[in-house]
Design a protein around this motif. Structure first.
Motif, PDB file in Angstrom:
ATOM      1  N   GLY A  13       0.814  -1.216   0.000  1.00 61.18           N
ATOM      2  CA  GLY A  13       0.000   0.000   0.000  1.00 61.18           C
ATOM      3  C   GLY A  13       0.844   1.261   0.000  1.00 61.18           C
ATOM      4  N   THR A  14       0.154   2.403  -0.006  1.00 61.27           N
ATOM      5  CA  THR A  14       0.848   3.694  -0.057  1.00 61.27           C
ATOM      6  C   THR A  14       1.561   4.014   1.247  1.00 61.27           C
ATOM      7  N   SER A  15       0.969   3.628   2.382  1.00 63.49           N
ATOM      8  CA  SER A  15       1.598   3.950   3.669  1.00 63.49           C
ATOM      9  C   SER A  15       2.261   2.746   4.327  1.00 63.49           C
ATOM     10  N   LYS A  16       1.720   1.537   4.074  1.00 60.08           N
ATOM     11  CA  LYS A  16       2.259   0.334   4.716  1.00 60.08           C
ATOM     12  C   LYS A  16       2.387  -0.810   3.721  1.00 60.08           C
ATOM     13  N   GLY A  41       8.548   4.612  -1.577  1.00 60.42           N
ATOM     14  CA  GLY A  41       8.590   4.391  -3.021  1.00 60.42           C
ATOM     15  C   GLY A  41       7.231   4.196  -3.662  1.00 60.42           C
ATOM     16  N   ILE A  42       6.145   4.406  -2.891  1.00 63.94           N
ATOM     17  CA  ILE A  42       4.776   4.285  -3.426  1.00 63.94           C
ATOM     18  C   ILE A  42       4.073   5.636  -3.281  1.00 63.94           C
ATOM     19  N   ARG A  43       3.466   6.103  -4.342  1.00 65.31           N
ATOM     20  CA  ARG A  43       2.692   7.340  -4.308  1.00 65.31           C
ATOM     21  C   ARG A  43       1.328   7.080  -4.914  1.00 65.31           C
ATOM     22  N   LYS A  44       0.271   7.353  -4.148  1.00 68.90           N
ATOM     23  CA  LYS A  44      -1.110   7.164  -4.606  1.00 68.90           C
ATOM     24  C   LYS A  44      -1.322   5.773  -5.197  1.00 68.90           C
ATOM     25  N   GLY A  45      -0.724   4.784  -4.536  1.00 62.06           N
ATOM     26  CA  GLY A  45      -0.919   3.403  -4.933  1.00 62.06           C
ATOM     27  C   GLY A  45      -0.034   2.925  -6.073  1.00 62.06           C
ATOM     28  N   ALA A  46       0.783   3.816  -6.641  1.00 61.95           N
ATOM     29  CA  ALA A  46       1.642   3.442  -7.774  1.00 61.95           C
ATOM     30  C   ALA A  46       3.109   3.428  -7.341  1.00 61.95           C
ATOM     31  N   ILE A  47       3.881   2.485  -7.886  1.00 57.74           N
ATOM     32  CA  ILE A  47       5.308   2.384  -7.566  1.00 57.74           C
ATOM     33  C   ILE A  47       6.069   3.474  -8.304  1.00 57.74           C
ATOM     34  N   VAL A  48       6.794   4.309  -7.545  1.00 59.86           N
ATOM     35  CA  VAL A  48       7.583   5.383  -8.158  1.00 59.86           C
ATOM     36  C   VAL A  48       9.078   5.202  -7.914  1.00 59.86           C
ATOM     37  N   ASP A  49       9.444   4.273  -7.027  1.00 59.61           N
ATOM     38  CA  ASP A  49      10.862   3.988  -6.765  1.00 59.61           C
ATOM     39  C   ASP A  49      11.011   2.501  -6.461  1.00 59.61           C
ATOM     40  N   LEU A 169       5.312  -4.092 -10.398  1.00 61.57           N
ATOM     41  CA  LEU A 169       4.960  -4.753  -9.134  1.00 61.57           C
ATOM     42  C   LEU A 169       5.670  -6.104  -9.020  1.00 61.57           C
ATOM     43  N   LEU A 170       5.617  -6.890 -10.091  1.00 63.24           N
ATOM     44  CA  LEU A 170       6.284  -8.199 -10.088  1.00 63.24           C
ATOM     45  C   LEU A 170       7.794  -8.048  -9.908  1.00 63.24           C
TER      46      LEU A 170
END
Length: 420
Positions: A13-16, A41-49, A169-170
């Protein structure tokens, strides 16, 4: 599924990031371990890092491993986001057995037939969910195994997603040293756990409000019929508190978790706290009413947007009402605001397992619930499914449990069964 299977879910998740370990023992399912880590590394549910996300996954998994004393090698991973799409499909096959008894192979073939649909090159199939089976024209069959027939059909929902977020994600999970057993749609897992049979058949809306996004899933006639995501969640409340109290974001998050109340009438003026102001070393005192005055308007807006989105999906009044879950809804007063804004019956869903009785765990426990339910339904089927679910004990890095029951001979048989 064998008598002592260990299955692990990963909810990123975005926070945990949460790793939840479940065990199936003699047909009963229990949660035996939970690991949690702050999500980077997650922003608004999307992986950014990628690297930060990998580190968060490793921390959560290590935490869960230490709690139970096992080594995790395979996980079921939850997926959500605004790239998820649903598509209806139909599959038809002829029953193969000479005696015309429908078996596991026939089910697999008809599902594969339904999966053959035209998709844009940037999308791929995540899952196929059967709504109903039809045997020689007889509709409304939920499980046709053992029935006699010539023609088997299925009406199914194909869950698709965009390749880029799926592969990112994978990649994160695999770089963490774990093997992805399967992807499970979070709305599907949480819906199976949180919604009753009547709610699903009459029509209900499951709303999962996390830190960075709110996922809406509409159930009707017993199955998932629509899903959507709006990029608003608990992080927005934290940012409002930081701005309103002129304090740092991490301080605002702590204050929200400890003193937050979404319904101003329930807030207490005698509950006071101090926060360090930005740009100075001076602490200023506030009370819970001051905090609720900041939180309530934002929570009202979140539910207003949710109601608008459900209407946009084409649903107005569903008898089952709204079922809320996700970490944000555990704040006191959220239920009252939701009832006021949504003008419908509203309840909060909490997993009924020791150690995870919090709305924030519904998604992760729902993944495990979905896996157990699917394989219980297939337990009378062929050995192919048993092999699939047991691969977690046959992989190169098997689950090792220092305190578990199987004897040495059994462990050796499991280790070498791949080569037999």
């Amino acid at each position: 599924m064998s008598n002592n299977d260990i299955i692990v879910s990963l909810d990123i998740g975005t926070s945990k990031v949460r790793a939840i370990i479940g065990e199936v023992t003699s047909g009963t399912f229990n949660i035996i371990g939970v690991g949690s880590a702050d999500s980077e590394g997650i922003r608004k549910g999307a992986i950014v890092d990628i690297d930060q996300t990998v580190q968060s996954i490793r921390s959560a998994v290590e935490h869960a491993e230490q709690m139970v004393g096992i080594q995790i090698s395979e996980v079921y991973v939850g997926i959500s986001g605004n790239h998820i799409g649903l598509q209806s499909s139909h599959g038809v096959v002829a029953v193969q057995n000479e005696d015309r008894e429908i078996g596991e192979d026939d089910i697999d073939r008809v599902i594969k037939a339904a999966e053959v649909i035209a998709l844009p090159p940037e999308r791929e199939v995540i899952d196929v969910v059967a709504k109903q089976y039809i045997v020689d024209g007889l509709e409304g069959i939920q499980d046709p195994r053992g029935m006699i027939g010539v023609r088997l059909e299925v009406e199914a929902t194909i869950i698709t997603g965009a390749k880029t977020p799926i592969h990112n994600l994978l990649r994160c999970v695999e770089k963490s040293g774990l093997k992805v057993k399967d992807l499970v749609l979070m709305s599907l897992g949480a819906g199976g756990l949180a919604l009753s049979k009547d709610e699903k058949s009459m029509g209900a809306v499951l709303v999962d409000i996390g830190a960075g996004q709110a996922t809406i899933a509409v159930y009707e006639e017993g199955s998932l019929s629509a899903t959507s995501t709006i990029p608003i969640g608990g992080e927005f409340i934290t940012n409002d508190i930081a701005y309103g109290l002129r304090t740092l974001t991490d301080q605002a998050e702590k204050v929200k978790l400890k003193y937050g109340c979404a319904w101003i009438d329930d807030a207490a003026s005698e509950v006071v706290f101090k926060v360090l102001r930005i740009g100075s070393n001076v602490e200023k005192e506030f009370n819970q009413e001051d905090l609720a005055a900041i939180i309530e308007p934002r929570v009202q807006e979140i539910f207003h947007l949710i109601r608008q989105e459900v209407k946009r999906l084409g649903y107005t009044e569903l008898p089952g009402g709204y079922i809320l879950t996700g970490g944000t809804v555990s704040m006191p007063g959220v239920l009252k605001v939701a009832q006021n804004e949504l003008a419908a019956s509203v309840r909060i869903a909490v997993p009924d397992y020791i150690g995870v009785r919090d709305p924030g765990f519904t998604g992760g426990v729902g993944i495990l619930h979905n896996v157990v339910r699917n394989y219980r339904g297939r337990s009378s089927g062929g050995s192919a499914n048993k092999k699939t679910i047991n691969r977690s004990k046959q992989s190169a890095a098997p689950v090792q449990d220092s305190s578990k029951k199987p004897g040495l001979v059994e462990r050796l048989k499991n280790m070498f069964s791949e080569f037999i």
